[in-house]
Design a protein around this motif. Structure first.
Motif: not given
Ligand SMILES: Nc1ncnc2c1ncn2[C@@H]1O[C@H](COP(=O)(O)OP(=O)(O)OP(=O)(O)O)[C@@H](O)[C@H]1O
Ligand SMILES: [Mg+2]
Lengths: 364, 510
Positions: B359-370
Motif C-alpha cells: 500500500l505504501a508503495d502504491n501511495m507514492v505512485l505519482n511522486d515517488y521521485y520527489q
C-alpha cells in the motif's frame, strides 16, 4: 482490529517469507538430483559414487573450490542479466550474444591498447566489454519500443549475429598470428589477477549482484523498472517513460552479460577465441529462474550450477559417468522451478492462502 | 413479491470462519439461501463479503465451519467442486477471453466434442442461443467478446454459469460497472432466473438496488453477521445504519460554489478510442477554480477518452487543452501531474494500482521521485511508509499494515487507496472518474465531503460518474456528454433528473 496485528504479521513474514521463497527452488534441486540418481542407477552407475565425485570436484579441495568460483562468475552475471530484465517484464534470451560482444571488446581493448598501467587498463577493458554488451542489448530494447518487435525474437536473432560478428573479427581484423582463429592474448595490464585459487572476478560478480539488488530495491530507477514490469498501464499513469525504461533495462541487462564475457576473457581465457563458453547465456535463464529472479538469490544459484559444471569432469573420471548427466540434472531443475505447481503440490501448498494470487480481481 | 411457502434451503453456511494473515475476514458466519430467492449482502468495504462468496465458490477454504449445498455437507477445494454442485459465480472483472466469440468463451473448460476430440462449436452456439432465449439474455453466440459492451459481457458470464447447469448464482457487485439501464436489465434477468428456480446471492453497495430486488438482506460488519432485514420493512437510512453502525448522511452537504478563474479549458477536443474510431468528437468546456463540473452521460460516449486525453494518457487528434492558461495539449502524464493535477482513474486495476506493491508503495505512485520519498535516485522507504500510515489512518483503509500488498485488499479498500493518494497532493485540478465505484455508503459520504473540501480550498474539480445521482448531488454545473460532445452545460439548479436524462439520451434540449 487491523492495526493491532501489525507486529506479528510482519514478524511472521520474515521467516515464513524466506522459507516460502527458498523452499521451491530447494525442493526442485533435490528432486532433480533424485531423478538424476535414478537415471544413474538405470544406466548402471552408482549415484553415491557419482555425487561424491561431483562434490569432490567442486568443493573437495581449494583448487576445486577455486574452479567452482571461476565457473560461477559468468553464471552470476548471466543470471543477473536475465533476472534484471525480467523485473521490467522483459525476457532477455540474448545473454549469449551480449556476452560474446562483451568478451571480444574486452579482448580488443586488452591487447590493442598499450602503455596503460593495470589500474587503468583493466577497468577500461572491463568497462568497455560491459558497455558493448549494454549497447548490443539496447538494440533489442529500441526495436521493441519503436517497432514492437518482441525482445525474445530479436535477442535470439542478435545471438546469431554476435556469433558471426565475433567469428569475423577473431578470424579477420583482430586475428592473432598463426593459424588459429583467435585474438592475441590480452596484455598483462589487462589481466584480472587471481588471489591464490580464488579468482577476483568472482568478487566483481558478487558485487554486481548487490549493486543490482540495490538498484532495484532502493532507487527510483528500480521503482520505475518494477512498476513497468508489473503494470505498464500504471507506469504510464505514474508518468514513467515506459519506452525509455525498456531500453535502459535492456541496456543494463546487457551490461551485466557483457561484463560476464569480459571477466571470462580478462580473467580466465586471456584472449578471445570462438566457441568459447557456448551455452553460458542460456544457463543464465536457469539460474535466474532458480533464484526466483532475486538478484541475491542468483549468487547461490550460480554457485550451484557452477559447482556441477566444475565437478562434472571429476565425476566422469571417478565414477565413469558421462558428464552430460549434469545437463540432464540442470534441465530437470529448470523444469521443476518453472513447473512449480508440481513442487507446490508436493509441499502440500496448494490452496494455502498466502500463495493465493489476487482473486479479488473484481470491484468487490 | 409473494413467496411460496417455505421453499427449501439450497445453500447453507454454518459458523464459517476465515483468517488471513493479520485479518479475521469472516467470524462464524451463518447464511441460508432458499430456492428461488434473491439474497442480498451488504457491508462496509473489507467486511468480508467477497471472502465469504469465494468460499461458497470453492476458491478459499474456510478455517472453521461447514458448507451445505442442497442438503449435503461439502468440502470444496476448488471452483470445479462448486460448479459440479450447481454453484456459479460471476466475478466483476470478467474471466473472458476477449478475442474469442461468446460461444467459444462459454464452452471453454467444458468443451463439447464430436468424435475424435473435434470441438463442436455449432452445438455450443445452439445451447447458448437456447439459454439466451430462455432467460431473455439477448446474447449473440457468434459475437466476439471484446466488441461487446460491459453489460453484455456480464451476461456472457451468467450464460457461462448456466451452461454448466448452475442453479445457485453468486454475483459479486455486478452493478458496479453497469449503467443504470444495464443494471435494470440485469435485475429483470435475475427475476427471470429466480422464476425458473435459480437462487441468487447478490452483493452491492447501492442500497436502492437492495430495496428493489432482494427478498432478504444480510449485513456483514467486520466479518460478522450483524443483522438481516426484509426490504419491505427497511429504508436506505436503516440499512446504512445497520451496515456502518451509525447514521449515515446520504446527501451531500455543501455551500454554493464560489467559482474563480478558469483552470481547465478544453476546445474542440477529438480523440480515437482503442479501436481507432473517432469517439471524442469535439468537446468544449471549462472548469473554474472552486467549482465542481460533473459530466453526465451514458458510458461509452467518450468520457473515458476525454479523461485520458486530459491526463496525458491518450493523444488528442484535434483540439486544444489549457491548464491555467498554459497549453498542455500534448504534455506527458508526468508534466500534467506536476502542474497540480490529480487523477482518480476509472479503472483502478489497470491504471490505478500496482497489485503486488505494498500500500505504501502504491501511495507514492505519482511522486515517488520527489522529496521526502527520494533524494536523487535514492528512495527513502521510511518516509514512504510513514506517508502510507498517515493516509491509511485518515481514509480508514482496512488493512493489516502498510506493507500489505494491494492485491489482498478488498475492492473498496483498493479504491480508497487511490482516492487517498490523489487527495494527498496539493491540487489545482482534480479529475475524478467514478471516484466511489465499489465504495460503501459510509466511505462515499467521506469521499464526497473530501471532494467538496477540495473545491472549497480552490481546486477545480471535474467529476465523471456513471451514477447520475452522484453527479447531481455533487456538481455545481452539469455537462452532459453525448456522442463524443458536450451537448449542454447546465447550472445545477436547472439540471433536473428528467432534463439531464433526456439530454443524455441524445434528444435536443428544449
Ligand atoms: N487474499 C487475501 N489475502 C489477505 N487478506 C485478504 C485477502 N482477501 C481478502 N483479505 C482481507 O479480508 C478482509 C475482507 O475482504 P473482502 O474482500 O471479503 O471484503 P468485502 O466485504 O468484499 O469488501 P468490499 O466491499 O471492499 O469489496 C479485508 O480486510 C481484506 O483485506
Ligand atoms: Mg468485495
Amino acid at each position: 482490529m487491523a492495526t493491532k496485528k501489525k507486529k506479528d504479521s510482519s514478524e511472521g513474514m520474515s521467516i515464513g517469507r524466506v522459507w516460502r521463497a527458498v523452499s521451491i527452488p530447494l525442493v526442485s534441486v533435490l528432486l532433480a538430483l533424485l531423478i538424476g540418481a535414478i537415471l544413474l542407477l538405470i544406466s548402471g552407475a552408482s549415484p553415491m559414487e557419482a555425487y561424491q565425485a561431483l562434490f569432490k570436484g567442486s568443493f573437495g579441495s581449494m583448487k576445486a573450490f577455486g574452479r567452482t568460483l571461476e565457473k560461477s562468475t559468468p553464471l552470476i552475471l548471466g543470471g543477473l542479466a536475465v533476472a534484471f530484465a525480467f523485473k521490467a517484464g522483459l525476457f532477455n534470451i540474448g545473454g549469449q550474444g551480449q556476452l560474446l560482444v562483451g568478451a571480444i571488446t574486452a579482448a580488443y581493448i586488452g591487447f590493442a591498447v598499450t602503455g596503460l598501467p593495470l589500474i587503468i587498463h583493466l577497468p577500461l577493458a572491463l568497462f568497455a566489454g560491459s558497455l558493448a554488451g549494454a549497447l548490443y542489448a539496447a538494440i533489442s530494447g529500441a526495436l521493441k519500443t519503436y517497432t514492437g518487435a518482441h525482445e525474445v525474437i530479436t535477442t535470439i536473432m542478435l545471438n546469431y549475429i554476435a556469433i558471426n560478428l565475433t567469428d569475423y573479427f577473431a578470424n579477420g581484423p583482430w586475428k592473432d598470428e598463426g593459424i588459429i582463429a583467435r585474438t592475441p592474448a590480452v596484455l598483462e595490464t589487462a589481466v584480472i589477477p587471481a588471489w591464490g585459487f580464488v579468482p577476483i572476478g568472482f568478487f566483481i560478480a558478487v558485487l554486481m549482484a548487490f549493486v543490482t539488488w540495490y538498484l532495484l530495491e532502493r532507487t527510483t530507477w528500480g521503482y520505475e523498472i518494477k512498476t513497468t514490469g508489473l503494470n505498464a498501464f500504471a507506469a504510464q499513469y505514474a508518468g514513467i517513460k515506459v519506452p525509455l525504461i525498456i531500453i535502459m533495462t535492456m541496456g543494463f541487462s546487457g551490461f551485466l552479460a557483457g561484463m560476464g564475457g569480459a571477466i571470462e576473457t580478462l580473467g580466465v581465457v586471456g584472449r578471445y577465441q570462438p566457441g568459447f563458453n557456448a551455452g553460458l547465456g542460456f544457463d543464465g535463464i536457469t539460474i535466474a529462474l532458480l533464484a526466483k529472479t532475486h538478484p541475491l538469490g542468483v549468487i547461490p544459484a550460480a554457485i550451484l550450477v557452477g559447482a556441477m559444471q566444475a565437478g562434472s569432469s571429476q565425476m566422469q573420471f571417478d565414477a565413469d559417468v558421462p558428464f552430460q548427466i549434469i545437463d540432464v540434472i540442470q534441465a530437470l531443475m529448470l523444469f521443476f522451478v518453472s513447473a512449480d505447481v508440481i513442487v507446490r503440490w508436493l509441499l502440500g501448498r496448494r490452496g494455502e492462502d498466502g500463495d493465493k494470487v489476487s482473486l479479488g480481481t473484481g470491484w468487490g | 413479491m409473494s413467496k411460496q411457502t417455505n421453499p427449501p434451503i439450497v445453500l447453507e453456511a454454518k459458523g464459517i470462519t476465515k483468517r488471513f494473515p493479520g485479518v479475521l475476514a469472516n467470524d462464524s458466519v451463518d447464511l441460508q439461501l432458499h430456492k428461488g430467492e434473491i439474497l442480498a449482502f451488504l457491508g462496509e468495504n473489507g467486511a468480508g463479503k467477497s471472502t465469504l462468496m469465494n468460499m461458497l465458490y470453492g476458491l478459499y477454504r474456510p478455517n472453521e465451519g461447514e458448507i451445505w449445498i442442497k442438503g449435503e455437507k461439502v468440502e470444496m477445494s476448488n471452483p470445479r467442486d462448486a460448479i459440479d454442485r450447481g454453484v456459479g459465480m460471476v466475478h466483476q472483472h470478467f474471466q473472458l477471453v476477449p478475442v474469442m466469440t461468446v460461444a467459444e468463451n462459454v464452452m471453454l473448460g467444458s468443451e463439447i466434442t464430436r468424435g475424435g476430440g473435434v470441438l463442436s462449436r455449432r452445438k455450443a452456439e445452439e445451447r447458448v442461443r437456447e439459454l439466451s432465449h430462455q432467460y431473455g439474455l439477448d446474447v449473440d453466440p457468434t459475437a466476439v467478446v471484446e466488441d461487446l459492451p460491459v453489460g453484455m459481457q456480464q451476461r456472457v458470464e451468467i450464460i457461462k454459469a448456466l451452461y454448466r447447469d448452475a442453479d445457485i448464482l453468486i454475483l459479486d457487485e455486478p452493478t458496479a460497472v453497469l449503467t443504470p439501464q444495464e443494471a435494470n436489465e440485469l435485475f429483470r434477468i435475475m427475476h427471470d432466473l429466480t422464476d425458473e428456480g435459480v437462487s441468487i446471492i447478490f452483493i452491492t453497495h447501492k442500497l436502492k438496488e437492495v430495496l428493489n430486488v432482494a427478498d432478504t438482506v444480510g449485513v456483514l460488519r467486520r466479518g460478522k453477521i450483524v443483522g438481516s432485514a426484509k426490504p419491505a420493512e427497511s429504508t436506505q437510512e436503516s440499512l446504512a445504519e445497520l451496515m456502518v453502525g451509525r447514521a449515515v448522511l446520504l446527501r451531500v452537504d455543501k455551500e454554493k460554489a464560489d467559482a474563480g478563474a478558469v483552470v481547465l479549458k478544453v476546445e474542440g477536443l477529438q480523440a480515437f478510442d482503442d479501436r481507432k474510431q473517432l469517439i471524442l468528437r469535439g468537446a468544449d468546456f471549462e472548469v473554474r477554480a472552486g467549482e465542481i463540473v460533473g459530466i453526465a452521460g451514458v458510458q461509452g460516449n467518450g468520457q473515458r477518452e476525454l479523461v485520458e486525453v486530459l491526463t496525458g494518457l491518450r493523444t488528442a487528434v484535434n483540439g486544444r487543452v489549457w491548464i491555467e492558461g498554459q497549453e498542455v495539449t500534448h504534455f506527458s502524464p508526468r508534466k500534467i501531474t506536476e502542474l497540480g493535477v490529480a487523477h482518480i482513474p476509472e479503472d483502478r486495476e489497470k491504471h490505478g494500482l500496482v497489485m503486488p506493491y505494498s500500500l505504501a508503495d502504491n501511495m507514492v505512485l505519482n511522486d515517488y521521485y520527489q522529496k521526502p520519498y527520494a533524494t536523487g535516485i535514492i528512495m527513502h522507504q521510511d518516509a514512504i511508509d510513514a506517508h502510507g500510515e498517515q493516509l491509511i489512518e485518515k481514509y480508514d483503509v482496512r488493512t493489516p499494515s502498510v506493507k500489505t500488498p494491494a492485491s489482498s485488499l478488498s475492492g473498496g479498500n483498493k479504491q480508497k487507496v487511490i482516492v487517498a493518494r490523489e487527495f494527498s497532493r496539493p491540487t489545482k485540478l482534480l479529475i475524478a472518474a467514478q471516484p466511489t465505484r465499489g465504495i460503501d455508503v459510509g466511505s462515499i459520504e467521506f469521499i464526497h465531503t473530501q471532494i467538496v473540501a477540495q473545491r472549497d480550498a480552490g481546486a477545480a474539480v471535474l467529476l465523471i460518474s456513471a451514477e447520475l445521482d452522484e453527479v447531481l448531488s455533487l456538481a455545481d454545473r452539469v455537462a452532459v456528454m453525448f456522442d463524443g460532445r458536450i451537448v449542454k452545460i447546465l447550472p445545477i439548479a436547472e439540471a433536473t433528473r428528467e432534463r439531464v436524462g433526456l439530454l443524455m439520451a441524445g434528444s435536443e434540449d428544449a
